[in-house]
Design a protein around this motif. Structure first.
Motif, short mmCIF file in Angstrom:
data_model
loop_
_atom_site.label_atom_id
_atom_site.label_comp_id
_atom_site.label_asym_id
_atom_site.label_seq_id
_atom_site.Cartn_x
_atom_site.Cartn_y
_atom_site.Cartn_z
N UNK A 168 0.89 -1.32 -0.09
CA UNK A 168 0.12 0.05 0.00
C UNK A 168 0.97 1.41 0.10
N UNK A 169 0.34 2.49 -0.22
CA UNK A 169 1.06 3.66 -0.10
C UNK A 169 1.78 3.84 1.10
N UNK A 170 2.97 4.37 0.94
CA UNK A 170 3.79 4.57 2.29
C UNK A 170 4.09 3.43 3.14
N UNK A 171 4.19 2.28 2.59
CA UNK A 171 4.68 1.21 3.21
C UNK A 171 6.15 0.90 3.18
N UNK A 172 6.93 1.60 2.60
CA UNK A 172 8.44 1.20 2.39
C UNK A 172 8.49 0.36 1.26
N UNK A 173 7.77 0.16 0.23
CA UNK A 173 8.12 -0.77 -0.57
C UNK A 173 9.22 -0.24 -1.65
N UNK A 174 9.25 1.04 -2.09
CA UNK A 174 10.27 1.68 -2.95
C UNK A 174 11.61 1.67 -1.92
N UNK A 175 11.63 2.06 -0.73
CA UNK A 175 12.80 2.01 -0.01
C UNK A 175 13.48 0.68 0.20
N UNK A 283 7.32 -15.53 -11.87
CA UNK A 283 7.79 -15.12 -10.90
C UNK A 283 7.90 -15.95 -9.56
N UNK A 284 8.97 -15.54 -8.91
CA UNK A 284 9.42 -16.67 -7.90
C UNK A 284 8.96 -16.12 -6.36
N UNK A 285 8.89 -14.92 -6.27
CA UNK A 285 8.30 -14.54 -4.93
C UNK A 285 7.86 -13.00 -5.03
N UNK A 286 6.88 -12.64 -4.12
CA UNK A 286 6.27 -11.22 -3.98
C UNK A 286 6.71 -11.10 -2.60
N UNK A 287 7.27 -9.88 -2.25
CA UNK A 287 7.27 -9.43 -0.94
C UNK A 287 6.48 -8.20 -0.62
N UNK A 288 5.43 -8.45 0.21
CA UNK A 288 4.40 -7.52 0.66
C UNK A 288 4.88 -6.66 1.86
N UNK A 289 5.19 -5.19 1.60
CA UNK A 289 5.42 -4.41 2.90
C UNK A 289 4.22 -3.99 3.45
N UNK A 290 4.30 -4.43 4.98
CA UNK A 290 3.53 -4.35 5.73
C UNK A 290 3.20 -2.76 6.22
N UNK A 291 1.92 -2.40 6.39
CA UNK A 291 1.50 -1.02 6.65
C UNK A 291 1.85 -0.62 8.07
N UNK A 292 1.74 -1.87 9.18
CA UNK A 292 1.83 -1.58 10.39
C UNK A 292 3.46 -1.18 10.81
N UNK A 293 3.57 -0.14 11.64
CA UNK A 293 4.64 0.18 11.96
C UNK A 293 5.33 1.17 11.19
N UNK A 294 4.83 1.60 10.30
CA UNK A 294 5.51 2.50 9.16
C UNK A 294 4.44 3.70 9.12
N UNK A 295 5.12 4.88 9.41
CA UNK A 295 4.39 6.27 9.79
C UNK A 295 3.97 6.64 8.18
N UNK A 296 2.87 7.11 7.91
CA UNK A 296 2.38 7.49 6.54
C UNK A 296 3.09 8.83 6.27
N UNK A 297 3.78 8.95 5.17
CA UNK A 297 4.45 10.13 4.73
C UNK A 297 3.94 10.66 3.46
#
Length: 369
Positions: A168-175, A283-297
């Protein structure tokens, strides 16, 4: 060189590479019809069907017919009994595809002479010294990364390890994507960025809206199914371009995620991006970045803080529905990166391990130890 009515090429094509393409292209040029027989055994870990598919794609709409033949018979070039076993299996495989006579056997190996004699055919030796294309299946299996560009493109698309990050938005995916790319680029210098094309598309769409109305704001954008069709197809292209260059792909989103963003903006009834889904690369694997514990920027382009939990759930459900392997990566940045690299390292090791039966021979090119 003489032209022949029916030519034959045989090989393991494990994996198929530029030298194989040269051999087959040369044989096709000097044959009215060419049968390429792919020999695969149970002790090799690239499926026979995949090798047939890759070669068929490479020589689509030519005079080349590719067929697969399971062949678990041992190799022993000194044994007449073993030669007979191989030759009879090949004869039947060809006959079942309508090939009842062979005029020429094309090969880059001396054993082609004996095979040709069995079928009463001419033997045409093509680049036995591998000077035109100094590559072999052995070399590819020994160092897949170094040999990657020599492997046929259809094979590279399926053989590349593909790790897809979504969230989801601002969950650290791009980072996390940037961190993993930097980490693995030390091992894979050709590893390229696979960015989120939808974000760049949004920038361009908003710029066009402001050109018409300088007072336009992000919420004024009108999205269509065709927008998401373009985004999904271009996302696939970016991913496949990366796979053509490197045996590892780390992508910041994909066309499956595009379908969820289309649902987010246009509702359940919009399916523009679904045509890209029909061409979703393996594809081999999806990594879903959790929204919990990540502040919305809020970087000025986001609008979904209140729906982050819902979007995270959508990713879990859709990936499960489609039968994909996925991991929810949680915790701080270091924990997320550690979770990812631990499993990605294992996937790379598994996918880059090539098995062969004990009788398999190794091709050593001139100048190689």
């Amino acid at each position: 060189m003489t032209r022949f009515a029916q030519g034959v090429v045989i090989g393991k094509f494990y994996p198929p590479h530029a030298g194989h393409r040269h051999l087959i292209s040369t044989a096709a040029e000097h044959s009215d019809e060419l049968a390429v027989v792919v020999l695969g055994n149970r002790f090799e870990n690239i499926e026979l069907a995949d090798r047939v598919k890759w070669l068929a794609a490479e020589f689509e709409e030519t005079n080349v017919t590719v067929l697969g033949m399971p062949n678990d018979c041992p190799e022993d070039y000194q044994s007449p009994a073993i030669w007979k076993a191989h030759d009879e299996a090949l004869r039947i495989a060809l006959r079942m595809r309508g090939v009842t006579s062979i005029d020429a056997v094309f090969s880059s190996e001396e054993y082609g002479q004996q095979l040709a004699e069995h079928f009463g055919a001419a033997h045409v030796l093509v680049d036995a010294a591998r000077t035109a294309y100094p590559v072999s299946g052995t070399l590819c299996r020994d160092d897949l990364t170094a040999a990657w560009r020599t492997i046929l493109k259809p094979a590279r698309q399926d053989m590349a390890v593909r790790i897809i990050l979504v969230g989801a938005e601002s969950t650290g995916t791009s980072t996390l994507t940037r961190a993993l790319t930097a980490h693995y680029r030390k091992r894979y210098p050709e590893l390229v960025d696979v960015p989120e094309f939808g974000r760049h598309y949004t920038y361009d769409k908003f710029a066009a809206a402001q050109a018409e109305n300088p007072d336009a704001v992000l919420a004024d954008l009108v999205w269509t199914a065709e927008d998401f069709a373009v985004i999904g197809e271009r996302q696939n292209e970016l991913e496949n371009e990366a796979a053509a260059r490197c045996p590892l792909v780390i992508a910041d989103t994909d066309s499956l995620a595009t379908t969820l963003w289309e649902r987010y903006y246009l509702g359940e009834g919009s399916h523009g991006s679904y045509r890209a889904m029909t061409q979703l690369p393996r594809r081999d694997l999806y990594l879903i970045t959790d929204h919990e514990g990540v502040a919305f920027e809020d970087d000025g382009w986001r609008e979904g803080e209140h729906r982050r939990a819902e979007m995270t759930e959508w990713f879990k459900e859709e990936l499960t529905r489609e039968g994909h392997s996925w991991i929810l990566v949680s915790g701080d940045h270091d924990r997320r990166r550690a979770t990812a690299t631990e499993v990605v390292d294992l996937i790379i090791a598994q996918r880059n391990r090539f098995t062969s039966p004990p009788w398999a021979t190794r091709t050593v090119l001139a100048g190689q130890p």
